[in-house]
Design an enzyme around this catalytic site. Structure first.
Site, short mmCIF file in Angstrom:
data_model
loop_
_atom_site.label_atom_id
_atom_site.label_comp_id
_atom_site.label_asym_id
_atom_site.label_seq_id
_atom_site.Cartn_x
_atom_site.Cartn_y
_atom_site.Cartn_z
CG HIS A 178 73.32 27.49 5.27
ND1 HIS A 178 72.65 26.60 4.46
CD2 HIS A 178 72.40 27.94 6.16
CE1 HIS A 178 71.39 26.51 4.84
NE2 HIS A 178 71.21 27.32 5.87
CG ASP A 214 68.28 23.87 9.89
OD1 ASP A 214 68.24 24.31 11.05
OD2 ASP A 214 68.10 24.57 8.87
CG HIS A 251 67.10 26.80 6.04
ND1 HIS A 251 67.00 27.21 7.35
CD2 HIS A 251 66.27 27.59 5.33
CE1 HIS A 251 66.14 28.20 7.42
NE2 HIS A 251 65.68 28.45 6.21
#
Length: 132
Positions: free
Chosen positions: A43, A91, A93
């Protein structure tokens, strides 16, 4: 402690690159390394986001290109020359930081297989990223 863990995780991912590519150059064979590192990094792009302080996989990809790519003189001088990298993020996300880091580059291709958007981080669409 978070910064120390993030630096160690990125260093571990970069060391995995060295292990694979140095062994490949030495023995002309393929080896695999799995770097299970925490905290996650996918992220993070310009600043920490979503518990990610450094982008481990982006650091490893940049390291591979710098040390073993044509820009680094072929890295080891033993026949290894990394020209392109594919990153597959599995993942839950979306790996928005990794995607954003390499979005306008042709030497790294990112694939993020993640859950749907509704109620899942990063659900907000940022005008500064190419997240959709």
């Amino acid at each position: 402690y978070t910064q120390h863990a993030a630096v160690a995780a990125a260093a571990g991912a970069m060391q995995a690159v060295d292990i694979v590519l140095k062994h490949w150059a030495k023995n002309n064979g393929y080896e695999a390394v799995f770097a299970l590192v925490r905290p996650p990094g996918h992220h993070c792009f310009d600043l920490p986001h979503g518990s990610c302080h450094l982008n481990n996989v982006a650091a490893a990809a940049e390291w591979a290109l710098k040390q073993y790519g044509s820009g680094g003189g072929g890295g080891t001088g033993k026949g290894v020359c990394v020209q392109r990298i594919a990153i597959v993020d599995i993942d839950y996300h979306h790996g928005n930081g990794t995607q954003e880091h390499f979005y306008e580059r042709g030497d790294v291709y990112t694939i993020s297989m993640h859950a749907g958007w509704e109620g899942v981080y990063p659900q907000e669409l940022d005008e500064h990223t190419h997240t959709q």
